[in-house]
Design an enzyme around this catalytic site. Structure first.
Site, mmCIF file in Angstrom:
data_model
loop_
_atom_site.group_PDB
_atom_site.id
_atom_site.type_symbol
_atom_site.label_atom_id
_atom_site.label_comp_id
_atom_site.label_asym_id
_atom_site.label_seq_id
_atom_site.Cartn_x
_atom_site.Cartn_y
_atom_site.Cartn_z
ATOM 1 N N CYS A 168 -9.719 -0.728 15.642
ATOM 2 C CA CYS A 168 -8.158 -0.887 16.348
ATOM 3 C C CYS A 168 -8.130 0.293 17.550
ATOM 4 O O CYS A 168 -7.050 0.537 18.026
ATOM 5 C CB CYS A 168 -7.255 -0.909 15.503
ATOM 6 N N HIS A 176 4.203 10.615 25.284
ATOM 7 C CA HIS A 176 5.170 9.567 25.016
ATOM 8 C C HIS A 176 5.410 8.661 26.068
ATOM 9 O O HIS A 176 5.321 7.547 25.913
ATOM 10 C CB HIS A 176 6.364 10.139 24.477
ATOM 11 N N ASP A 234 -9.963 8.277 17.821
ATOM 12 C CA ASP A 234 -10.019 9.423 16.904
ATOM 13 C C ASP A 234 -11.622 9.749 16.292
ATOM 14 O O ASP A 234 -12.203 11.011 16.391
ATOM 15 C CB ASP A 234 -9.115 9.681 15.686
HETATM 16 C C1 PEP Z 1 -7.129 5.576 17.155
HETATM 17 O O1 PEP Z 1 -7.505 6.801 16.732
HETATM 18 O O2 PEP Z 1 -8.383 4.913 17.307
HETATM 19 C C2 PEP Z 1 -6.073 5.010 16.712
HETATM 20 C C3 PEP Z 1 -5.873 3.658 16.816
HETATM 21 O O3 PEP Z 1 -5.296 5.724 16.270
HETATM 22 P P1 PEP Z 1 -4.258 6.417 17.638
HETATM 23 O O4 PEP Z 1 -4.814 6.106 18.904
HETATM 24 O O5 PEP Z 1 -2.793 6.166 17.223
HETATM 25 O O6 PEP Z 1 -4.470 7.937 17.097
HETATM 26 MG MG MG Z 2 -5.921 7.867 15.746
#
Ligand code: PEP
Ligand code: MG
Length: 749
Positions: A677, A364, A630
């Protein structure tokens, strides 16, 4: 404890303390001290070895060994019995040292005639300064009481070193907190910063390690422990959320505070001559030394509890508290073992940088540091014991390196690097209002990622077209309790206000995996990243998701609303989540609330499976956003949080680019808008490669928008695409070399 140890030990400690008050250089003091200890212990030899540098111990004073060996005899960490004591930070007590495995014969010392050996670490709060050794001719093991007594003496030596008692002409005797030190940690957030150390938990200074009146010291300790226990009880009442697991953890904390063993050991330390503060520190040092050898995370947490309690106790005893924030220097770099997200937000943008001993990329604190765009280095081991408030410090978030009290040459090179970065920032600022139009005429929309109110001013300064990913879980993570619907609606409304009509894509709660809410029970899962997280939690326990959807609808208050669901693996999950949102809209309508002007319902593509979903799925999504962090982790089966593997696989690997191209094609078939993203969108080379694969919308950290725009404007996406195709055709595993060459030629710097 036998009489000899008690009274002798007290006498000895008082004599040691008196040497502090006497005039003289560090060396004279040390010489006097080894004599006092040898006399008191009845041993022929007493020697003090101190660290000359982190890997080398030097014999700095001796009674009994040859005088000419002083400052000449050196041992590497781990070498010989002395080196073993320093490395393990545990005593070595043997009757026949020369026969011991690892014994290292040092002819210049003349020690071969001494058979028994007792070495204990000179340590303070887990930081080893050196080794104290007593030796005698008679082959005998030292009794447990004697070992304990020597440990207590070593503790006082450590405190004396801390107070600068041994500072003198010798390099090895300098106070340890004056040398330049470099820490190699890991990147938490990129960026470079120069400033002065601000300790989150300033170290308590123990000015008198020796008890003048042991009875009075025991009374002081008991009174302080009683106050500590009351404070912990209050804490428990205040933190009572009804969560059984949390209660169990806090109960363990209370148990420690009430531990008889802990109090007894501290009282024994006092009986042997330590002051109450020094007695607490001795136990704390040992807990820290143990911490390093305990792999079990549960036990480590408990030892941390003990450490935390010791700190509280020291503050009660000394009256020293946290430093007032108004005394923070103008260029503070926060140094801490770890810090919670809410505490970090309290410091806010005033900080130039943050350095943590612990932490994780997805912790965090790291998330908040990223949101605040503050350079962060994690895993800087032992920095809290080395750094002193006000020390000069350089933080290189790009490399994960920290220079404490740097040499001027290092500082100068670092400033050059910062100046170059500042120059580049200026160049990027001049692009702020220009589009990210490549030379071929294709334009890529650049959006920013956000999650806190603190992010929103960046919308203006970065030139982002909107917020492509608003990570709603951050609002939950920084709170101690579940936020209320009205509170959330107000926040979402303020986010839209700050966007001034630009699009904001709200991603519903993505908890689980690395993001654990402090007030929610965490299931015990072997693989949380692949476990019960994100939309899986939302669909199984719809209460929180519904509350959040209602807050989003109300926050929009008649404006357009864009919502996307994270971590969808199969179309059915998206269908269920979409239906839940539509139900809430109906319900809100029924209650007479103003509905959003338009509602766009999107999905994050973060699992490889979803890339191969049927056409109807793509047709039914209003938009798709690739969560590359991810997606990459699951495509390569490499944990994004694991330092050992997270950099092993590359976004520009032809296999991953083929997956991206496949997704672009699937969305194109149904005319579904697509964006990306993940963190890669903010890396210029990766961004260009993604755009070349057909992405026309990228969402990234605000600070990345300038550099990405600069590179996109310099290239022809057709040429980049051709390079990727050529790499594939040639059977190359990665397009990185080719794309790097092209970009370096067109957009130098
Ligand atoms: C990702 O997994 O690319 C994403 C944007 O979500 P987070 O990084 O919050 O898991
Ligand atoms: Mg993610």
């Amino acid at each position: 404890m036998p009489d000899r140890s008690e009274s002798e030990s007290r006498k000895l400690l008082r004599r040691l303390r008196d040497t502090l008050a006497e005039p003289g250089q560090g060396q004279e003091r040390l010489d006097r001290i080894v004599g006092l200890i040898a006399d008191s212990m009845g041993t022929e030899v007493c020697s003090v070895y101190l660290f000359r540098d982190p890997g080398t111990l030097e014999l700095c004073a001796t009674r009994g060994l040859r005088a000419e060996a002083v400052h000449r005899t050196r041992l590497r960490l781990g070498e010989g019995l002395v080196g073993r004591v320093a490395r393990t930070r545990r005593p070595v007590n043997v009757a026949n040292a020369p026969a011991e495995r690892g014994f290292r014969y040092l002819p210049e010392t003349g020690e071969e005639i001494y058979s028994s050996f007792l070495g204990v670490p000179i340590q303070r709060l887990g930081e080893c300064r050196g080794v104290l050794v007593v030796q005698s001719k008679a082959a005998r093991g030292f009794s447990e009481d004697e070992v304990y007594g020597v440990e207590v003496v070593a503790m006082v030596l450590a405190e004396m070193a801390e107070l600068g008692a041994f500072a003198g002409e010798s390099e090895a005797l300098r106070r340890p907190h004056q040398n330049p030190v470099t820490f190699r940690g890991a990147t938490g957030q990129e960026g470079a910063a120069e400033g002065r150390v601000w300790l989150h938990e300033p170290r308590v200074v123990v000015t008198n390690p020796v008890a003048d009146d042991p009875l009075a010291e025991v009374e002081r300790l008991r009174a302080a422990v009683a106050r500590l226990r009351d404070a912990v009880d209050d804490l428990l009442v205040a933190a009572d959320t009804g969560d059984k697991e949390q209660a169990a953890v806090l109960e363990a904390y209370r148990m420690f505070a009430r531990s008889r063993g802990w109090s007894r050991r501290m009282e024994e330390n006092i009986t042997l001559g330590l002051s109450a503060e020094a007695a607490v520190e001795k136990e704390q040092s040992e807990a820290r030394a143990r911490l390093e050898h305990v792999p079990d995370p549960y036990l480590r947490d408990r030892l941390h509890d003990l450490d935390d309690l010791s700190n509280r106790l020291l503050r009660i005893l000394t009256g020293q508290g946290r430093d007032a924030l108004d005394r923070m220097p103008g260029d503070p770099i926060l140094v801490a073992r770890n810090i919670g997200p809410a505490e970090l937000l309290d410091y806010g943008r005033r900080l130039r940088g943050v350095v943590l001993e612990e932490g994780a990329v997805g912790s965090h604190a790291a998330i908040v540091a990223r949101a605040l765009a503050i350079p962060l280095v994690i895993h800087a081991q032992r920095i809290t014991t080395e750094a002193m408030k006000g020390d000069a410090i350089l933080v290189d978030g790009d490399q994960g390196i920290v220079h404490l009290r740097p040499e001027e040459t290092v500082a100068a090179a670092f400033r050059d690097k910062m100046a170059m970065q500042a120059e580049a920032q200026e160049r990027y600022a001049s692009l702020r209002t220009l589009p990210a139009a490549a030379r071929c005429g294709t334009t890529v929309a650049l959006h920013m990622n956000a999650g806190l109110m603190a992010d929103l001013p960046s919308l203006e300064s970065s030139g982002a077209e909107g917020v492509g990913l608003f990570r709603t879980e951050l609002q939950f993570l920084i709170r101690a309790s579940m936020p209320k619907r009205a509170e959330l609606a107000a926040i979402y409304g303020r986010v839209m206000d700050a966007a001034h009509g630009r699009r904001v894509v709200f991603r519903t709660l993505d908890i689980g995996s690395d993001k654990v809410l402090p007030f929610m029970k965490r299931p015990d899962e072997p693989n949380p990243a692949m476990g019960w997280r994100a939309i899986r939690v939302g669909l199984d326990k719809p209460g929180v998701l519904r509350m959040q959807l209602q807050a989003l609808i109300r926050g929009a208050a008649g404006r357009p609303l864009a919502v996307m669901f994270p971590f969808v693996a199969i179309p059915g999950e998206f269908a269920a989540a979409r239906a839940a949102l539509l139900r809430e809209i109906d319900r809100e309508a029924g209650l007479g609330h103003v509905l959003p002007a338009t509602v766009a319902i999107g999905v994050m593509l973060e699992t490889p499976a979803l890339a191969f979903a049927p056409r109807d799925f793509f047709a039914g999504a209003d938009f798709v956003s690739i969560g590359g962090n991810d997606l990459k982790q699951f495509f390569f089966a490499a944990d994004r949080e694991n330092e050992r593997v997270r950099r092993r696989y590359d976004t520009l690997d032809v296999a991953f680019l083929a997956l991206v191209e496949h997704i672009v094609g699937r969305c194109a078939e149904t005319g579904t808008p697509l964006s990306f993203c993940g963190e890669d969108a903010g890396r210029p080379l990766e961004a260009v490669a993604l755009a070349a694969m057909g992405l026309r919308s990228l969402s990234m950290r605000p600070a990345s928008i300038g550099p990405v725009k600069h590179v996109i404007r310099a290239v022809d996406l057709g040429e980049v695409r051709a390079e990727v195709a050529a790499a594939r055709a040639a059977g190359a595993p990665s397009a990185r070399p080719a794309v790097t060459r092209l970009v370096a030629a067109l957009a130098p710097g």
